[in-house]
Write a protein that holds these residues in place. Structure first.
Motif, PDB file in Angstrom:
ATOM      1  N   PRO A  45       8.662  91.895 -28.331  1.00  0.00           N
ATOM      2  CA  PRO A  45       9.780  91.315 -29.065  1.00  0.00           C
ATOM      3  C   PRO A  45      10.653  90.370 -28.223  1.00  0.00           C
ATOM      4  O   PRO A  45      11.450  89.623 -28.765  1.00  0.00           O
ATOM      5  CB  PRO A  45      10.578  92.532 -29.519  1.00  0.00           C
ATOM      6  CG  PRO A  45      10.208  93.623 -28.580  1.00  0.00           C
ATOM      7  CD  PRO A  45       8.814  93.334 -28.132  1.00  0.00           C
ATOM      8  N   ALA A  50       6.403  87.337 -31.554  1.00  0.00           N
ATOM      9  CA  ALA A  50       5.169  86.900 -32.203  1.00  0.00           C
ATOM     10  C   ALA A  50       5.275  85.451 -32.689  1.00  0.00           C
ATOM     11  O   ALA A  50       4.284  84.718 -32.679  1.00  0.00           O
ATOM     12  CB  ALA A  50       4.830  87.832 -33.362  1.00  0.00           C
ATOM     13  N   ALA A  51       6.460  85.024 -33.102  1.00  0.00           N
ATOM     14  CA  ALA A  51       6.631  83.651 -33.576  1.00  0.00           C
ATOM     15  C   ALA A  51       6.302  82.642 -32.471  1.00  0.00           C
ATOM     16  O   ALA A  51       5.630  81.637 -32.719  1.00  0.00           O
ATOM     17  CB  ALA A  51       8.049  83.431 -34.084  1.00  0.00           C
ATOM     18  N   GLU A  61       2.211  80.482 -39.393  1.00  0.00           N
ATOM     19  CA  GLU A  61       2.694  81.738 -39.973  1.00  0.00           C
ATOM     20  C   GLU A  61       2.504  81.735 -41.478  1.00  0.00           C
ATOM     21  O   GLU A  61       2.645  80.705 -42.130  1.00  0.00           O
ATOM     22  CB  GLU A  61       4.179  81.941 -39.655  1.00  0.00           C
ATOM     23  CG  GLU A  61       4.426  82.348 -38.225  1.00  0.00           C
ATOM     24  CD  GLU A  61       5.855  82.801 -38.002  1.00  0.00           C
ATOM     25  OE1 GLU A  61       6.348  83.643 -38.781  1.00  0.00           O
ATOM     26  OE2 GLU A  61       6.461  82.297 -37.054  1.00  0.00           O
ATOM     27  N   PRO A  64       6.045  86.145 -46.416  1.00  0.00           N
ATOM     28  CA  PRO A  64       7.498  86.226 -46.314  1.00  0.00           C
ATOM     29  C   PRO A  64       7.994  87.363 -45.422  1.00  0.00           C
ATOM     30  O   PRO A  64       9.162  87.438 -45.131  1.00  0.00           O
ATOM     31  CB  PRO A  64       7.924  86.473 -47.764  1.00  0.00           C
ATOM     32  CG  PRO A  64       6.787  87.244 -48.334  1.00  0.00           C
ATOM     33  CD  PRO A  64       5.555  86.685 -47.669  1.00  0.00           C
ATOM     34  N   TYR A  65       7.113  88.252 -44.992  1.00  0.00           N
ATOM     35  CA  TYR A  65       7.546  89.434 -44.256  1.00  0.00           C
ATOM     36  C   TYR A  65       7.501  89.201 -42.764  1.00  0.00           C
ATOM     37  O   TYR A  65       6.515  88.692 -42.239  1.00  0.00           O
ATOM     38  CB  TYR A  65       6.687  90.637 -44.620  1.00  0.00           C
ATOM     39  CG  TYR A  65       6.765  90.958 -46.092  1.00  0.00           C
ATOM     40  CD1 TYR A  65       7.934  91.470 -46.640  1.00  0.00           C
ATOM     41  CD2 TYR A  65       5.700  90.707 -46.921  1.00  0.00           C
ATOM     42  CE1 TYR A  65       8.022  91.737 -47.994  1.00  0.00           C
ATOM     43  CE2 TYR A  65       5.781  90.975 -48.279  1.00  0.00           C
ATOM     44  CZ  TYR A  65       6.943  91.486 -48.803  1.00  0.00           C
ATOM     45  OH  TYR A  65       7.025  91.744 -50.136  1.00  0.00           O
ATOM     46  N   ILE A  66       8.585  89.601 -42.096  1.00  0.00           N
ATOM     47  CA  ILE A  66       8.697  89.433 -40.649  1.00  0.00           C
ATOM     48  C   ILE A  66       9.089  90.784 -40.058  1.00  0.00           C
ATOM     49  O   ILE A  66      10.015  91.436 -40.530  1.00  0.00           O
ATOM     50  CB  ILE A  66       9.772  88.389 -40.296  1.00  0.00           C
ATOM     51  CG1 ILE A  66       9.372  87.030 -40.855  1.00  0.00           C
ATOM     52  CG2 ILE A  66       9.958  88.299 -38.796  1.00  0.00           C
ATOM     53  CD1 ILE A  66      10.456  85.976 -40.733  1.00  0.00           C
ATOM     54  N   ALA A  67       8.365  91.193 -39.029  1.00  0.00           N
ATOM     55  CA  ALA A  67       8.680  92.428 -38.315  1.00  0.00           C
ATOM     56  C   ALA A  67       9.084  92.066 -36.887  1.00  0.00           C
ATOM     57  O   ALA A  67       8.736  90.991 -36.396  1.00  0.00           O
ATOM     58  CB  ALA A  67       7.460  93.344 -38.303  1.00  0.00           C
ATOM     59  N   PRO A  68       9.816  92.943 -36.210  1.00  0.00           N
ATOM     60  CA  PRO A  68      10.261  92.610 -34.848  1.00  0.00           C
ATOM     61  C   PRO A  68       9.120  92.334 -33.871  1.00  0.00           C
ATOM     62  O   PRO A  68       9.253  91.510 -32.983  1.00  0.00           O
ATOM     63  CB  PRO A  68      11.039  93.851 -34.407  1.00  0.00           C
ATOM     64  CG  PRO A  68      11.408  94.545 -35.660  1.00  0.00           C
ATOM     65  CD  PRO A  68      10.354  94.218 -36.667  1.00  0.00           C
ATOM     66  N   ARG A  71       3.709  89.571 -36.868  1.00  0.00           N
ATOM     67  CA  ARG A  71       3.780  88.582 -37.949  1.00  0.00           C
ATOM     68  C   ARG A  71       2.367  88.254 -38.393  1.00  0.00           C
ATOM     69  O   ARG A  71       1.411  88.397 -37.635  1.00  0.00           O
ATOM     70  CB  ARG A  71       4.463  87.303 -37.485  1.00  0.00           C
ATOM     71  CG  ARG A  71       5.884  87.546 -37.053  1.00  0.00           C
ATOM     72  CD  ARG A  71       6.727  86.386 -37.280  1.00  0.00           C
ATOM     73  NE  ARG A  71       8.088  86.711 -36.831  1.00  0.00           N
ATOM     74  CZ  ARG A  71       9.030  85.837 -36.718  1.00  0.00           C
ATOM     75  NH1 ARG A  71       8.803  84.584 -36.994  1.00  0.00           N
ATOM     76  NH2 ARG A  71      10.223  86.198 -36.343  1.00  0.00           N
ATOM     77  N   ALA A  73      -0.379  85.420 -39.509  1.00  0.00           N
ATOM     78  CA  ALA A  73      -0.642  84.008 -39.227  1.00  0.00           C
ATOM     79  C   ALA A  73      -2.106  83.691 -39.477  1.00  0.00           C
ATOM     80  O   ALA A  73      -2.939  84.590 -39.589  1.00  0.00           O
ATOM     81  CB  ALA A  73      -0.292  83.687 -37.778  1.00  0.00           C
TER      82      ALA A  73
END
Length: 106
Positions: A45, A50-51, A61, A64-68, A71, A73
Motif C-alpha cells: 500500500p 497497486a495504482a 485499471e 469501480p472497486y478499489i482496495a488498499p 486493484r 487491471a
C-alpha cells in the motif's frame, strides 16, 4: 480466570491452520494473469500501491472497486507488473469462480 479446555485449544489451532492455508491455496488455484483479460494486482500500500504498479507496467485499471492493496487491471504484458513491484498478478476470472460468482464469459 477460566480454565482452557483441550477441545478449545484444538479448535483454535485448526481454525488458524485453515485460515493460514486458505490464502496460498487460493493464490495457487487462481493462476497467472492472461494477456488482455482482467487481472487482480496485489501490491504494497505504500509508494503509490497497486495504482502505481499498474501505471508503471503499462496496464489499464478496470472496475469501480478499489482496495488498499489490490486493484483490477488489464495488461498487454502481465509479467511487467511483477517487475514493477506487484506482489501478485492473478487471473481475475479464476478468482471470481473461487469466490462462487458465476457470469457469462466476455
Amino acid at each position: 480466570m477460566k480454565n482452557v479446555r483441550l477441545g478449545d485449544t484444538v479448535l483454535l489451532v485448526v481454525t488458524l491452520c485453515l485460515t493460514a492455508l486458505t490464502v496460498p491455496v487460493t493464490l495457487l488455484m487462481a493462476g497467472p494473469a492472461k494477456v488482455g483479460r482482467p487481472a487482480l494486482v496485489v501490491a504494497a500500500p505504500w509508494g503509490g500501491g497497486a495504482a502505481a504498479v499498474i501505471a508503471d507496467a503499462g496496464g489499464q485499471e478496470v472496475g469501480p472497486y478499489i482496495a488498499p492493496m489490490a486493484r483490477f487491471a488489464v495488461f498487454t504484458a502481465p509479467d511487467r507488473a511483477v517487475q514493477a513491484g506487484a506482489w501478485a498478478v492473478l487471473d481475475a476470472d479464476a478468482l471470481l469462480t473461487l469466490c462462487g460468482f458465476e457470469r457469462e464469459p466476455v
